[in-house]
Design a protein around this motif. Structure first.
Motif, PDB file in Angstrom:
ATOM      1  N   THR A 185      -7.132 -13.009 -30.289  1.00 22.03           N
ATOM      2  CA  THR A 185      -6.009 -13.672 -30.955  1.00 22.03           C
ATOM      3  C   THR A 185      -6.511 -14.799 -31.847  1.00 22.03           C
ATOM      4  OG1 THR A 185      -5.722 -15.266 -29.147  1.00 22.03           O
ATOM      5  CG2 THR A 185      -4.496 -13.176 -28.994  1.00 22.03           C
ATOM      6  N   ARG A 186      -5.652 -15.231 -32.756  1.00 20.66           N
ATOM      7  CA  ARG A 186      -5.988 -16.374 -33.609  1.00 20.66           C
ATOM      8  C   ARG A 186      -6.230 -17.609 -32.750  1.00 20.66           C
ATOM      9  NH1 ARG A 186      -4.399 -16.118 -39.106  1.00 20.66           N
ATOM     10  NH2 ARG A 186      -3.269 -14.227 -39.680  1.00 20.66           N
ATOM     11  N   PHE A 187      -5.396 -17.778 -31.716  1.00 19.08           N
ATOM     12  CA  PHE A 187      -5.520 -18.961 -30.880  1.00 19.08           C
ATOM     13  C   PHE A 187      -6.870 -18.989 -30.172  1.00 19.08           C
ATOM     14  CE2 PHE A 187      -4.983 -21.181 -26.827  1.00 19.08           C
ATOM     15  CZ  PHE A 187      -4.588 -22.421 -27.294  1.00 19.08           C
ATOM     16  N   ALA A 188      -7.255 -17.889 -29.557  1.00 24.58           N
ATOM     17  CA  ALA A 188      -8.536 -17.851 -28.856  1.00 24.58           C
ATOM     18  C   ALA A 188      -9.690 -18.109 -29.817  1.00 24.58           C
ATOM     19  CB  ALA A 188      -8.709 -16.505 -28.156  1.00 24.58           C
ATOM     20  N   ALA A 189      -9.602 -17.543 -31.019  1.00 30.06           N
ATOM     21  CA  ALA A 189     -10.665 -17.755 -32.009  1.00 30.06           C
ATOM     22  C   ALA A 189     -10.733 -19.217 -32.430  1.00 30.06           C
ATOM     23  CB  ALA A 189     -10.428 -16.864 -33.220  1.00 30.06           C
TER      24      ALA A 189
END
Length: 226
Positions: free
Chosen positions: A207-211
């Motif tokens: 996900t964008r958040f994890a990245a």
């Protein structure tokens, strides 16, 4: 058709997710906030048979990833937040959404739970079809979702202290005091600080958040923040 109401602020450096600082710096914290918001916008858009509404504060033109956020918000109904307190802004967001889409149930979420997926949002909406309200408790004592068949019920929020470790309990008590018995959703973890950010990111590979969280972590290890 249901309404999915997202309450969020523009992820501007120095104004968004400041509790991530330290170890993140203000720009890194705002980038994490932008990633959380982008993932949440995508989840809402992918939820079937819903009208997406954003009650917003701040200038998205000044935000991190401004162009991506602007593109993702195409087709959304936008409402400016209004009110002196967060409780008033929440109640007014429900009222303004109800005025724009009369007679439709409203499920409200925030930008602190990027782990939300269409399946969970659909479950919440299905419960809202059979109950006057739904309530999603958060692990920190707050709440991550509030669904109301009648947006006027949101007036119960005005006297509830927000962002405390008993906001959830007080919100339920306020609803019960008006004869409203919500169906309760699964507990979720809000992203409030660095430890919760890393915990949520660990469950969200790809996900964008994890990245975004991983990028900040890498920069902290290397000592070269960008």
């Amino acid at each position: 058709m249901n309404v999915l109401l997202l309450v969020a602020k523009a992820p501007v450096a120095g104004l968004a997710k400041t509790r991530l600082c330290p170890p993140a710096n203000p720009r890194q914290a705002a980038r994490i906030a932008a990633a959380a918001l982008l993932d949440t916008l995508a989840a809402v858009r992918a939820t079937a048979s819903t009208v997406p509404v954003l009650a917003h504060t701040g200038r998205f033109a000044d935000a991190e990833y401004a162009a991506e956020l602007t593109a993702e918000l195409a087709g959304w109904h936008l409402i400016a937040q209004r009110g002196d307190t967060f409780a008033d802004r929440l109640a007014n967001a429900h009222a303004d959404t109800g005025a724009a889409f009369p007679g439709r149930p409203v499920l409200q979420i925030g930008m602190d739970t990027p782990q939300l997926r269409p399946a969970l949002l659909t479950t919440a909406l299905d419960l809202l079809a059979d109950h006057p309200a739904v309530f999603g408790p958060a692990l920190d004592g707050g709440w991550w979702a509030l669904g109301l068949r009648d947006p006027a019920y949101a007036d119960a929020l005005r006297d509830v202290p927000m962002s405390t470790d008993d906001t959830g309990r007080r919100t339920l008590a306020a609803l019960h005091g008006r004869g409203i018995r919500p169906a309760v959703l699964p507990v979720q973890r809000d992203v409030d600080d660095w430890s919760t950010a890393t915990a949520v990111a660990a469950d969200l590979p790809g996900t964008r958040f994890a990245a975004a969280v991983a990028s900040v972590g890498d920069q902290l290890v290397s000592g070269r923040p960008r």
